[in-house]
Design an enzyme around this catalytic site. Structure first.
Site, short mmCIF file in Angstrom:
data_model
loop_
_atom_site.label_atom_id
_atom_site.label_comp_id
_atom_site.label_asym_id
_atom_site.label_seq_id
_atom_site.Cartn_x
_atom_site.Cartn_y
_atom_site.Cartn_z
N SER A 43 0.81 -1.23 0.00
CA SER A 43 0.00 0.00 0.00
C SER A 43 0.84 1.28 0.00
O SER A 43 0.34 2.34 -0.35
CB SER A 43 -0.92 0.03 1.23
OG SER A 43 -0.15 -0.05 2.40
N ASP B 154 -4.09 7.81 7.93
CA ASP B 154 -4.90 6.85 8.68
C ASP B 154 -4.00 6.21 9.72
O ASP B 154 -2.88 6.69 9.94
CB ASP B 154 -5.61 5.86 7.75
CG ASP B 154 -4.66 4.97 6.96
OD1 ASP B 154 -3.48 4.83 7.38
OD2 ASP B 154 -5.09 4.39 5.94
N HIS C 85 -0.93 4.67 7.38
CA HIS C 85 -0.26 5.28 6.21
C HIS C 85 0.03 6.76 6.36
O HIS C 85 -0.83 7.51 6.84
CB HIS C 85 -1.13 5.05 4.98
CG HIS C 85 -1.45 3.62 4.73
ND1 HIS C 85 -2.65 3.05 5.11
CD2 HIS C 85 -0.73 2.64 4.17
CE1 HIS C 85 -2.64 1.77 4.78
NE2 HIS C 85 -1.49 1.49 4.21
#
Ligand SMILES: *[C@@H]1O[C@H](CO)[C@@H](O)[C@H](O)[C@H]1NC(C)=O
Ligand SMILES: *[C@@H]1O[C@H](CO)[C@@H](O)[C@H](O)[C@H]1NC(C)=O
Ligand SMILES: *[C@@H]1O[C@H](CO)[C@@H](O)[C@H](O)[C@H]1NC(C)=O
Length: 339
Positions: free
Chosen positions: A28, A314, A317
């Protein structure tokens, strides 16, 4: 016509040293939207993700804006964002200056990719092979070979193998963390070897960040960084550097660099105010303690107004601002050798 050779030789050398494309593998931290096109819950193609991206569009990047690899592409004079390979609207020409094969929630270990049913490394490499073939059809042998040879390959992967897999309650892994680390390094070496065998030469393997300081890892540790996880990241990074040194001798023409992101993130988390941040312990979305993916879209009343004050968007991240600092640092200290 000796003069022609004299004139052209430096031009050819300059062209040859330039990076014509940035090609990305990983999780990610570098997925620019591939997971939008597979059935998984590891997604972020909805508000508030992308809130500060061009036109506020959620792309599938796990951040409020661009990722470090987008800034790196721009620093090489290439487009300011790297497209996702699985976006069927993009032609091979759109992908010829850069592409991401990455998939949020994946790892070096196939078992990590299985947790949220995302794209394992072997499949990312198959897509790369297909990409190479499509480039060749579109541009011919010599131009496509040059792109493959001169491109910069960036790897950003490994955090999920520990957090989502090895240390997870559901993990089926036995054995010591050192054994698992050695297993992952073997998989990294094999993947680097695969890209080299397919013609890649310039590569960056990004080290692990201080993953014990992710907001989601502080929960359950009285708000403090999990120092065991950080020690694992430092150990892994040390061995990655040794491996890079060895592979540069073993694999013909390889120029593999190790990009340190541990120290930059750790410096920011230690003294966030020095970098203009106000919060380094909670994410911008929700309570900032556990939310990521769909949970971020559920608790929008708690969303922070200005993500530039936060290190994390978040609970896992970084924000775009943090990614920009990482990209600038890595360009200055490591990737400048490919400029
Ligand atoms: C692809 O393009 C079509 C037509 O412009 C558009 O409706 C669709 O949303 C696009 N798909 C993606 C994944 O961007
Ligand atoms: C991971 O899975 C792929 C199939 O997707 C397989 O080819 C590969 O051997 C597996 N790797 C390991 C180390 O088990
Ligand atoms: C990178 O180098 C440029 C030019 O020397 C400098 O202006 C910038 O502050 C540096 N950035 C970082 C994050 O090191």
């Amino acid at each position: 016509m000796w003069w022609l050779l004299v004139v052209l030789a430096p031009v050819a050398a300059a062209l040859a040293s330039k990076v014509p494309a940035v090609i990305v593998f990983g999780d990610s931290s570098v997925d620019t939207g591939n997971n939008n096109f597979i059935p998984t819950i590891a997604r972020s193609n909805f508000w508030p993700y992308g809130r500060d991206y061009a036109d506020g569009v959620p792309t599938g990047r796990f951040s409020n804006g661009r990722l470090a690899t987008d800034f790196i592409s721009e620093a090489f004079g290439l487009p300011p964002s790297i497209p996702a390979y699985l976006d069927a609207n993009l032609s091979i020409h759109d992908l010829s200056t850069g592409v991401s094969f990455a998939s949020a929630a994946t790892g070096l270990d196939n078992a990590t990719a299985d947790v949220l049913r995302v794209i394992p490394i072997a499949q990312q490499l198959r897509y790369f092979k297909e990409y190479k073939q499509r480039l060749r059809v579109a541009m011919g042998e010599s131009q496509s070979e040059e792109i493959i040879r001169e491109a910069l390959y960036i790897w950003s992967i490994g955090t999920n193998d520990f957090i989502e897999n090895y240390y997870s309650q559901l993990s089926t892994r036995h054995g010591s963390v050192g054994e698992y680390e050695a297993y992952l390094l073997g998989l990294a070496e094999a993947a680097i070897g695969d890209v080299h065998a397919l013609g890649g030469r310039k590569m960056d393997f990004t080290g692990l960040t201080p993953m014990g300081c992710l907001p989601a890892e502080r929960v359950g540790n009285r708000g403090e960084c999990n120092e065991e996880y950080n020690a694992v990241a430092r150990s892994f990074n040390g061995k990655l550097q040794e491996m890079a040194g060895r592979l540069n001798k073993e694999l013909h023409g390889l120029r593999l660099v190790y990009a340190d992101t541990y120290n930059v993130l750790s410096a920011v988390v230690d003294t966030p105010a020095d970098y203009g941040f106000e919060n380094a312990v909670q994410g911008c979305c929700g309570t900032g303690l556990f939310e990521a993916g769909y949970f971020c879209s559920l608790s929008t009343s708690l969303l922070c107004p200005n993500a530039n004050k936060y290190v994390f968007f978040d609970a896992i991240h970084p924000t775009e601002k943090m990614y920009k600092i990482i990209a600038d640092t890595v360009m200055n200290t490591t990737l400048h050798v490919f400029l």
